[in-house]
Design an enzyme around this catalytic site. Structure first.
Site, short mmCIF file in Angstrom:
data_model
loop_
_atom_site.label_atom_id
_atom_site.label_comp_id
_atom_site.label_asym_id
_atom_site.label_seq_id
_atom_site.Cartn_x
_atom_site.Cartn_y
_atom_site.Cartn_z
N GLY A 1 0.82 -1.20 0.00
CA GLY A 1 0.00 0.00 0.00
C GLY A 1 0.85 1.25 0.00
N CYS B 1 5.35 -6.05 1.42
CA CYS B 1 5.71 -4.63 1.37
C CYS B 1 5.15 -3.91 2.62
CB CYS B 1 5.24 -4.00 0.07
SG CYS B 1 6.04 -2.42 -0.31
N TYR B 2 4.15 -3.05 2.47
CA TYR B 2 3.53 -2.40 3.63
C TYR B 2 3.02 -3.45 4.60
CZ TYR B 2 0.25 0.41 6.38
OH TYR B 2 -0.43 1.01 7.42
N HIS C 1 7.64 -7.57 -4.06
CA HIS C 1 6.31 -7.98 -4.55
C HIS C 1 6.42 -9.30 -5.31
CE1 HIS C 1 3.96 -4.38 -3.50
NE2 HIS C 1 5.12 -3.77 -3.62
N GLU D 1 4.03 -11.08 -6.29
CA GLU D 1 2.88 -11.26 -7.17
C GLU D 1 3.11 -10.76 -8.58
OE1 GLU D 1 1.96 -7.37 -4.86
OE2 GLU D 1 3.16 -9.20 -4.64
N ASP E 1 -9.72 -4.72 -25.55
CA ASP E 1 -10.71 -4.66 -24.47
C ASP E 1 -12.13 -4.41 -25.00
OD1 ASP E 1 -8.33 -4.78 -23.07
OD2 ASP E 1 -8.28 -2.60 -22.77
N LYS F 1 -5.20 -7.82 -18.92
CA LYS F 1 -5.14 -7.91 -20.37
C LYS F 1 -4.98 -9.35 -20.86
CE LYS F 1 -4.72 -4.66 -22.75
NZ LYS F 1 -5.68 -3.78 -23.44
#
Length: 514
Positions: free
Chosen positions: A56, A83-84, A170, A172, A229, A370
């Site tokens: 965050g 992280c945070y 991170h 992820e 999209d 995407k």
């Protein structure tokens, strides 16, 4: 919950939905909830297999910093702080966090200091993705440092016995080597999840949602740009509502070279979708005249799109819905999705919509990335040439001209961008990269052309590699290719005498310049 699940507490991280995606990919059910989620019963929920504390934008020292929920002090299950989330976990359990030091953004190399279940099957020394200012400086009792980088002594911490872990990077994002394996280790090894949950196919669930939302029989106005999209959105609607779809293409005067003709032909002949074209170029350019600020540009474009949609919707009195191809990266850069996330920039199809909108919104791709949209498009039979087009921003070339937008600048940029993309196709690089484009800069520089002094515009070219647009790294195009691109543009396009190549990553930069 009747099945095992993972709780992701959202502290406003730009990548929170990516964490959820990685969990879904492991066939494990998860929920993203705000920091205050849950009551006293949450701590004892036997089906709750683990908790992830997201990253965050806040500092744990801020007066309004989001905190752990009340029940967390009684929760004895596995925890992963990212992280945070790592800083929050460490501080809550008696460690120390320092702020105000040197910030760290982008790639770093992670060295394992201890063996840990989190690192099972991963080699030490791999790349991790950093985006932080504060850092843990003293560990809580029972914790040990299990990973470090050249700039950060405590890049990963663990209390293995308590099954609690923290990582300053991170895992992820795709640019963290072994990041998916780390999350999988947390889910399967630390949390002991079975991984038996299988989500419904996207197409089936999205079609059902659209049919339910439009059960009153109202027609759906779908704005089409020719990008991935909006194309997949139109195909979904075509399948779900049939002849109740009103597909509209707005020529806003901010399109790439030959875009209008290509889109009309592709949709009408290639996909069997009747496409109505609105010529709004003069209105868009009139409203954008003299506008410098990129946020104002985006809002003007968003409002103008809606004005035109509402005006033309009167031609179809049964239209009650407006469909858009909004993606999750658009949402999290524009607004918070439940946590205290920072707004990066307004997207014309998110924060640019007026409150007076008279049509109900349908955004079937709002929670997708995407690559997930492309997979959905394949299932729906969208042609591959459409699915693999590079992303193009809704505001078009308006956000690739830094400063005011006018017709001469648009024509200049169109020619430069067209040559750039053609050279990438010729060299076999177009399909190797995520996105490539040219940006017209608001500066002029001195040059020598034909033995004469020139004072012309500077142009930036950008090519990035990515999987989902959440993070990106600049593409290492061959020097020979860059030289050929530069030579062709300056020889064939009048008005440019200097070209620079953008070598910034996301973060700290965004992919688009505005």
């Amino acid at each position: 919950m009747s099945t095992e699940w993972i709780l992701i507490l959202d502290y406003g991280g730009q990548y929170t939905q990516l964490i959820a995606r990685r969990v879904r990919e492991a066939n494990i059910f998860c929920r993203i909830e705000p920091p205050g989620f849950g009551g006293s019963e949450t701590a004892g929920d036997a089906s709750l297999k683990g908790v992830v504390l997201s990253g965050g934008p806040s500092s744990v020292f801020a007066d309004d910093a989001p905190t752990l929920p009340d029940w967390f002090s009684r929760y004895e299950g596995p925890v992963l702080g990212i992280c945070y989330g790592m800083q929050l976990l460490a501080r809550a359990e008696g460690g120390e966090v320092a702020g105000g030091g040197e910030m760290e953004f982008g790639p770093a190399r992670l060295r394992f200091e201890k063996d840990a279940p989190l690192f099972q099957g991963i080699e030490s020394g791999g790349q991790v993705w950093m985006s932080h200012g504060d850092r843990v400086t003293a560990l809580p009792a029972g914790y040990e440092c299990i990973g470090s980088t050249s700039d950060l002594a405590t890049a990963a911490i663990a209390n293995v016995q308590a099954r609690r872990y923290g990582v300053q990077f991170h895992p992820e994002v795709m640019h963290t080597t072994g990041g998916t394996r780390m999350l999988d280790n947390f889910l399967r090894v630390v949390c002991a999840c079975s991984g038996t949950w299988t989500p419904d196919r996207y197409a089936e669930s999205k079609l059902a949602a659209i049919r339910e939302a439009t059960a009153d029989g109202g027609e759906v106005l779908c704005g089409v740009s020719g990008g991935v999209d909006s194309t997949v959105t139109a195909r979904l609607l075509q399948t779900a509502v049939g002849n109740r779809l009103r597909a509209v293409f707005v020529d806003n005067g901010l399109l790439r070279k030959g875009e209008r003709e290509w889109v009309m032909d592709t949709f009408q002949r290639g996909m069997g979708i009747d496409l109505h074209c609105i010529d709004g170029a003069s209105l868009f350019l009139e409203r954008l005249a003299g506008i410098f600020d990129p946020e104002e540009k985006r809002k003007i474009i968003g409002h103008t799109f809606i004005d035109l949609f509402e005006q033309h919707a009167k031609e179809w009195p049964e239209v009650r819905y407006l469909a858009q191809g909004t993606l999750y990266p658009d949402v999290i850069e524009s607004t918070s999705t439940g946590g205290p996330s920072a707004k990066i920039k307004t997207h014309h199809n998110v924060g640019g919509l007026p409150e007076t909108l008279q049509l109900d919104l349908i955004e079937p791709l709002r929670d997708l990335f995407k690559d997930e949209v492309r997979a959905l498009g394949r299932e729906l039979g969208v042609p591959e040439e459409l699915l693999m087009r590079h992303p193009f921003p809704g505001p078009g070339l308006a956000v690739r001209i830094l400063g005011p937008v006018d017709e001469p600048s648009l024509n200049l940029l169109r020619d430069c961008d067209d040559l750039f993309i053609k050279e990438l196709h010729t060299a076999g690089w177009y399909d190797k990269i995520w996105q490539a484009f040219a940006v017209l800069l608001p500066i002029q520089s001195v040059g020598v052309q034909g033995d004469r002094r020139s004072y012309e515009r500077a142009l930036a070219i950008r090519a990035v590699s990515s999987v989902d647009g959440m993070t990106a790294d600049w593409s290492r195009l061959p020097h020979e290719l860059l030289a050929r691109i530069s030579t062709r543009i300056m020889n064939e396009v009048s008005g440019v005498n200097r070209i620079v190549y953008d070598i910034s990553s996301k973060p700290p930069a965004t992919i688009e310049w505005e």
